[in-house]
Design a protein around this motif. Sequence first.
Motif, PDB file in Angstrom:
ATOM      1  N   GLU A  45      41.829 -53.513  52.659  1.00 44.49           N
ATOM      2  CA  GLU A  45      43.512 -53.561  51.752  1.00 44.49           C
ATOM      3  C   GLU A  45      44.693 -55.032  51.852  1.00 44.49           C
ATOM      4  N   PRO A  49      42.246 -57.145  49.443  1.00 49.74           N
ATOM      5  CA  PRO A  49      41.466 -56.111  48.531  1.00 49.74           C
ATOM      6  C   PRO A  49      40.580 -56.383  47.558  1.00 49.74           C
ATOM      7  N   ARG A  50      39.850 -55.357  46.938  1.00 48.68           N
ATOM      8  CA  ARG A  50      38.495 -55.893  45.734  1.00 48.68           C
ATOM      9  C   ARG A  50      38.628 -54.200  45.195  1.00 48.68           C
ATOM     10  N   ARG A  51      38.543 -54.285  43.625  1.00 47.65           N
ATOM     11  CA  ARG A  51      38.840 -53.177  42.470  1.00 47.65           C
ATOM     12  C   ARG A  51      36.806 -53.476  42.195  1.00 47.65           C
ATOM     13  N   THR A  52      36.678 -52.186  41.282  1.00 48.99           N
ATOM     14  CA  THR A  52      35.986 -52.555  40.319  1.00 48.99           C
ATOM     15  C   THR A  52      36.402 -52.109  39.446  1.00 48.99           C
ATOM     16  N   LEU A  53      36.022 -53.251  38.681  1.00 45.11           N
ATOM     17  CA  LEU A  53      36.335 -53.351  37.025  1.00 45.11           C
ATOM     18  C   LEU A  53      35.487 -52.648  35.652  1.00 45.11           C
ATOM     19  N   PRO A  74      32.308 -55.121  43.483  1.00 44.55           N
ATOM     20  CA  PRO A  74      33.824 -55.199  43.396  1.00 44.55           C
ATOM     21  C   PRO A  74      34.403 -56.156  43.367  1.00 44.55           C
ATOM     22  N   PRO A  76      37.632 -59.658  43.831  1.00 41.08           N
ATOM     23  CA  PRO A  76      39.085 -60.117  44.266  1.00 41.08           C
ATOM     24  C   PRO A  76      40.413 -59.182  43.162  1.00 41.08           C
ATOM     25  N   LYS A  77      41.132 -58.190  43.717  1.00 40.69           N
ATOM     26  CA  LYS A  77      42.129 -57.273  43.355  1.00 40.69           C
ATOM     27  C   LYS A  77      43.172 -58.255  42.493  1.00 40.69           C
ATOM     28  N   VAL A  80      41.413 -59.391  38.809  1.00 43.33           N
ATOM     29  CA  VAL A  80      41.000 -58.063  38.126  1.00 43.33           C
ATOM     30  C   VAL A  80      41.724 -58.591  36.417  1.00 43.33           C
TER      31      VAL A  80
END
Length: 125
Positions: A45, A49-53, A74, A76-77, A80
């Motif tokens: 974080e 920071p990364r997220r799975t969409l 994931p 890049p946050k 998104v």
Amino acid sequence: MPSTREFICVTCPVGCAISALVEGSELIEVHGHTCRRGIEFVREEISAPRRTLTTTVRVSGGALPLVPVRSSAPLPKGRVLEIAAFLRTVVLTAPVEARQVVVADVLGTGVDIVTTRALARAEAG
């Protein structure tokens, strides 16, 4: 100068409230995690920071109007919401296969958007 940052870990269902002492992008101290994954979560974080969409995409001529999709890795946050907005413009044509690539290398991220289920054509009649 070090600062304290607060995080809610999302790596497991526990959702630990983690407090971290951070200086720049260096992690100095961590409190509140219940497993080592919490420390790794905070490190990521702070640095990238990364997220799975997960979302849905419209389908023309399908048994249902939408099909669920997700990012293959994931993202890049910070991108998104931009990617989700782009996916609202995408319309697939039925039938749709499970794990079908909807958008390859979405907006130059190197990550594909793929379906998570199959969807048949709508029955005539």
